[in-house]
Motif scaffolding. Structure first.
Motif, PDB file in Angstrom:
ATOM      1  N   MET A 151       0.849  -1.190   0.000  1.00  0.00           N
ATOM      2  CA  MET A 151       0.000   0.000   0.000  1.00  0.00           C
ATOM      3  C   MET A 151       0.887   1.243   0.000  1.00  0.00           C
ATOM      4  O   MET A 151       1.775   1.373   0.840  1.00  0.00           O
ATOM      5  N   SER A 152       0.614   2.156  -0.919  1.00  0.00           N
ATOM      6  CA  SER A 152       1.358   3.408  -0.971  1.00  0.00           C
ATOM      7  C   SER A 152       0.924   4.327   0.169  1.00  0.00           C
ATOM      8  O   SER A 152      -0.133   4.118   0.780  1.00  0.00           O
ATOM      9  N   ASN A 153       1.700   5.348   0.435  1.00  0.00           N
ATOM     10  CA  ASN A 153       1.322   6.334   1.455  1.00  0.00           C
ATOM     11  C   ASN A 153       0.006   7.017   1.093  1.00  0.00           C
ATOM     12  O   ASN A 153      -0.817   7.296   1.972  1.00  0.00           O
ATOM     13  N   ALA A 154      -0.198   7.294  -0.199  1.00  0.00           N
ATOM     14  CA  ALA A 154      -1.444   7.936  -0.634  1.00  0.00           C
ATOM     15  C   ALA A 154      -2.642   7.026  -0.347  1.00  0.00           C
ATOM     16  O   ALA A 154      -3.679   7.478   0.133  1.00  0.00           O
ATOM     17  N   SER A 155      -2.497   5.741  -0.633  1.00  0.00           N
ATOM     18  CA  SER A 155      -3.583   4.790  -0.358  1.00  0.00           C
ATOM     19  C   SER A 155      -3.821   4.658   1.148  1.00  0.00           C
ATOM     20  O   SER A 155      -4.962   4.560   1.595  1.00  0.00           O
ATOM     21  N   TYR A 156      -2.741   4.658   1.926  1.00  0.00           N
ATOM     22  CA  TYR A 156      -2.861   4.595   3.384  1.00  0.00           C
ATOM     23  C   TYR A 156      -3.647   5.808   3.890  1.00  0.00           C
ATOM     24  O   TYR A 156      -4.547   5.675   4.717  1.00  0.00           O
ATOM     25  N   HIS A 157      -3.339   6.978   3.360  1.00  0.00           N
ATOM     26  CA  HIS A 157      -4.075   8.192   3.726  1.00  0.00           C
ATOM     27  C   HIS A 157      -5.558   8.022   3.399  1.00  0.00           C
ATOM     28  O   HIS A 157      -6.427   8.352   4.217  1.00  0.00           O
ATOM     29  N   ASP A 158      -5.865   7.502   2.207  1.00  0.00           N
ATOM     30  CA  ASP A 158      -7.264   7.292   1.814  1.00  0.00           C
ATOM     31  C   ASP A 158      -7.969   6.333   2.762  1.00  0.00           C
ATOM     32  O   ASP A 158      -9.137   6.535   3.119  1.00  0.00           O
ATOM     33  N   VAL A 159      -7.266   5.272   3.182  1.00  0.00           N
ATOM     34  CA  VAL A 159      -7.843   4.318   4.135  1.00  0.00           C
ATOM     35  C   VAL A 159      -8.133   5.012   5.461  1.00  0.00           C
ATOM     36  O   VAL A 159      -9.200   4.840   6.050  1.00  0.00           O
ATOM     37  N   LEU A 160      -7.193   5.822   5.943  1.00  0.00           N
ATOM     38  CA  LEU A 160      -7.389   6.523   7.212  1.00  0.00           C
ATOM     39  C   LEU A 160      -8.576   7.486   7.140  1.00  0.00           C
ATOM     40  O   LEU A 160      -9.350   7.593   8.089  1.00  0.00           O
ATOM     41  N   VAL A 161      -8.744   8.145   6.009  1.00  0.00           N
ATOM     42  CA  VAL A 161      -9.887   9.059   5.830  1.00  0.00           C
ATOM     43  C   VAL A 161     -11.185   8.250   5.790  1.00  0.00           C
ATOM     44  O   VAL A 161     -12.162   8.572   6.476  1.00  0.00           O
ATOM     45  N   SER A 162     -11.202   7.173   5.002  1.00  0.00           N
ATOM     46  CA  SER A 162     -12.442   6.403   4.834  1.00  0.00           C
ATOM     47  C   SER A 162     -12.872   5.675   6.115  1.00  0.00           C
ATOM     48  O   SER A 162     -14.049   5.440   6.316  1.00  0.00           O
ATOM     49  N   THR A 163     -11.919   5.331   6.977  1.00  0.00           N
ATOM     50  CA  THR A 163     -12.270   4.667   8.238  1.00  0.00           C
ATOM     51  C   THR A 163     -12.553   5.669   9.360  1.00  0.00           C
ATOM     52  O   THR A 163     -12.879   5.275  10.469  1.00  0.00           O
ATOM     53  N   GLY A 164     -12.386   6.953   9.059  1.00  0.00           N
ATOM     54  CA  GLY A 164     -12.675   7.985  10.056  1.00  0.00           C
ATOM     55  C   GLY A 164     -11.511   8.308  10.974  1.00  0.00           C
ATOM     56  O   GLY A 164     -11.659   9.086  11.923  1.00  0.00           O
ATOM     57  N   ALA A 165     -10.340   7.716  10.714  1.00  0.00           N
ATOM     58  CA  ALA A 165      -9.188   7.984  11.565  1.00  0.00           C
ATOM     59  C   ALA A 165      -8.598   9.370  11.308  1.00  0.00           C
ATOM     60  O   ALA A 165      -7.976   9.955  12.188  1.00  0.00           O
ATOM     61  N   LEU A 166      -8.819   9.888  10.108  1.00  0.00           N
ATOM     62  CA  LEU A 166      -8.361  11.243   9.740  1.00  0.00           C
ATOM     63  C   LEU A 166      -9.515  11.982   9.067  1.00  0.00           C
ATOM     64  O   LEU A 166     -10.362  11.354   8.440  1.00  0.00           O
TER      65      LEU A 166
END
Length: 169
Positions: A151-166
């Motif tokens: 997983m790229s950093n960009a994808s990790y960011h998207d995951v964090l946004v979609s799960t509500g962590a960010l």
């Protein structure tokens, strides 16, 4: 900038960003009304039975490309009754030497379209680790590709946004 998060499991503040997300139950079990779930299902944090269907809670690890470690999706896999029973026999032992068992992914992962029902391979772990789940590359599914490539950093960011962590971008 220091980032921290409040853990939904232990209730404590942890430094860094979350590196996992988990489902409490298989989607089909969670979708039942409370009364129907109580009548038809039995479950713990690690095991679930719905009527004559059997589920094991696992970790689907996606390695990071640009960071150390992995993102762990705490998913449920549906397995055959004989494999469920074998897991129960070995629950308190090191079962990592057991051959993998086939299963199907029992949770939809919104970041990966059509993940629910994907064929998976379940590898039992030691007495202190949940089994791991692998999506075979032969499925051609994006989740199998990212599990193999990372997983790229960009994808990790998207995951964090979609799960509500960010918050959003």
């Amino acid at each position: 900038m220091t980032t921290s998060f409040l853990c939904g499991t232990c209730g404590e503040l942890h430094e860094g960003l979350p590196t996992d997300w988990a489902w409490k139950l298989p989607d089909e079990v969670w979708a039942l009304s409370t009364d129907e779930r109580d009548a038809r299902a039995k479950w713990t944090d690690d095991l679930c039975q719905l009527d004559e269907r059997y589920f094991i809670r696992c970790i689907l690890k996606v390695p990071f490309q640009e960071l150390e470690g992995y993102y762990g999706w705490g998913v449920w896999a549906e397995v055959a009754e004989k494999d469920f029973r074998r897991y129960l026999e070995l629950y308190s032992e090191d079962a990592s030497g057991e051959p993998p068992v086939p299963g199907t992914l029992a949770n939809a992962i919104s970041q990966y379209e059509a993940a629910l029902g994907l064929p998976v391979s379940v590898q039992f772990g030691d007495a202190t680790s949940r089994p791991s789940v692998h999506v075979p590359l032969s499925t051609g599914h994006m989740l199998a590709v990212v599990q193999a490539a990372g997983m790229s950093n960009a994808s990790y960011h998207d995951v964090l946004v979609s799960t509500g962590a960010l918050g959003g971008p």
